[in-house]
Design a protein around this motif. Structure first.
Motif, short mmCIF file in Angstrom:
data_model
loop_
_atom_site.label_atom_id
_atom_site.label_comp_id
_atom_site.label_asym_id
_atom_site.label_seq_id
_atom_site.Cartn_x
_atom_site.Cartn_y
_atom_site.Cartn_z
N MET A 28 0.83 -1.18 0.00
CA MET A 28 0.00 0.00 0.00
C MET A 28 0.88 1.25 0.00
SD MET A 28 -2.82 1.26 2.74
CE MET A 28 -4.19 0.44 1.98
N PHE A 29 0.49 2.25 -0.77
CA PHE A 29 1.25 3.49 -0.84
C PHE A 29 1.00 4.36 0.40
CE2 PHE A 29 1.28 2.37 -5.32
CZ PHE A 29 2.58 2.70 -5.67
N LYS A 30 2.06 5.00 0.87
CA LYS A 30 1.98 5.93 2.00
C LYS A 30 2.82 7.16 1.69
CE LYS A 30 1.26 2.45 5.49
NZ LYS A 30 1.64 1.91 6.77
N ILE A 31 2.40 8.31 2.20
CA ILE A 31 3.18 9.53 2.06
C ILE A 31 4.26 9.53 3.13
CG2 ILE A 31 3.12 12.04 2.17
CD1 ILE A 31 0.22 11.84 1.16
N LYS A 32 5.52 9.74 2.69
CA LYS A 32 6.66 9.69 3.59
C LYS A 32 7.61 10.84 3.27
CE LYS A 32 8.55 5.70 4.17
NZ LYS A 32 9.23 4.42 3.99
N PRO A 33 8.55 11.14 4.17
CA PRO A 33 9.59 12.11 3.84
C PRO A 33 10.41 11.59 2.65
CG PRO A 33 9.57 11.68 6.19
CD PRO A 33 8.66 10.67 5.55
N ALA A 34 10.76 12.46 1.73
CA ALA A 34 11.51 12.07 0.54
C ALA A 34 12.95 11.72 0.89
CB ALA A 34 11.49 13.19 -0.48
N TYR A 35 13.57 10.88 0.07
CA TYR A 35 14.98 10.54 0.25
C TYR A 35 15.86 11.75 -0.01
CZ TYR A 35 13.42 5.67 0.15
OH TYR A 35 12.80 4.50 0.41
N SER A 36 15.39 12.63 -0.92
CA SER A 36 16.11 13.88 -1.21
C SER A 36 15.10 14.96 -1.55
CB SER A 36 17.10 13.68 -2.36
OG SER A 36 16.39 13.35 -3.54
N ILE A 37 15.47 16.20 -1.36
CA ILE A 37 14.60 17.32 -1.68
C ILE A 37 14.55 17.49 -3.20
CG2 ILE A 37 14.23 19.80 -1.39
CD1 ILE A 37 13.94 18.21 1.20
N GLY A 38 13.34 17.61 -3.75
CA GLY A 38 13.18 17.79 -5.18
C GLY A 38 13.60 19.19 -5.62
N PRO A 39 13.74 19.42 -6.92
CA PRO A 39 14.18 20.71 -7.44
C PRO A 39 13.25 21.86 -7.09
CG PRO A 39 13.75 19.17 -9.25
CD PRO A 39 13.53 18.44 -7.98
N PHE A 40 12.00 21.58 -6.79
CA PHE A 40 11.04 22.61 -6.41
C PHE A 40 10.80 22.65 -4.90
CE2 PHE A 40 10.29 22.06 -10.86
CZ PHE A 40 10.08 23.35 -11.31
N GLY A 41 11.68 21.98 -4.15
CA GLY A 41 11.58 21.99 -2.70
C GLY A 41 10.65 20.93 -2.12
N ASP A 42 10.16 20.03 -2.96
CA ASP A 42 9.27 18.98 -2.46
C ASP A 42 10.04 18.07 -1.50
OD1 ASP A 42 8.40 19.87 -5.19
OD2 ASP A 42 6.65 18.70 -4.62
N ASP A 43 9.48 17.85 -0.34
CA ASP A 43 10.16 17.02 0.65
C ASP A 43 9.37 15.79 1.04
OD1 ASP A 43 8.14 18.27 2.01
OD2 ASP A 43 9.38 18.97 3.67
N LYS A 44 8.36 15.46 0.23
CA LYS A 44 7.54 14.26 0.46
C LYS A 44 7.57 13.37 -0.77
CE LYS A 44 5.45 15.58 4.38
NZ LYS A 44 6.49 16.26 5.09
N MET A 45 7.29 12.10 -0.55
CA MET A 45 7.17 11.15 -1.65
C MET A 45 6.05 10.18 -1.30
SD MET A 45 10.39 8.60 -1.15
CE MET A 45 10.61 7.62 0.31
#
Length: 47
Positions: free
Chosen positions: A1-18
């Motif tokens: 099942m998919f869950k929202i978690k902290p990202a492994y790295s910050i995306g180019p637009f500052g996204d910090d979730k995956m």
């Protein structure tokens, strides 16, 4: 099942979730937008 978690790295637009599915070892993170005139179109990376 998919869950929202902290990202492994910050995306180019500052996204910090995956969105991740640990059982399948896959995750999805936003990495950009398509054009300036289409604010609803987004680019994601699926790993």
């Amino acid at each position: 099942m998919f869950k929202i978690k902290p990202a492994y790295s910050i995306g180019p637009f500052g996204d910090d979730k995956m969105v991740a599915d640990a059982a399948r070892d896959v995750w999805l993170q936003r990495i950009g937008n398509v054009g300036h005139d289409q604010p609803g179109a987004k680019i994601f990376k699926l790993v």
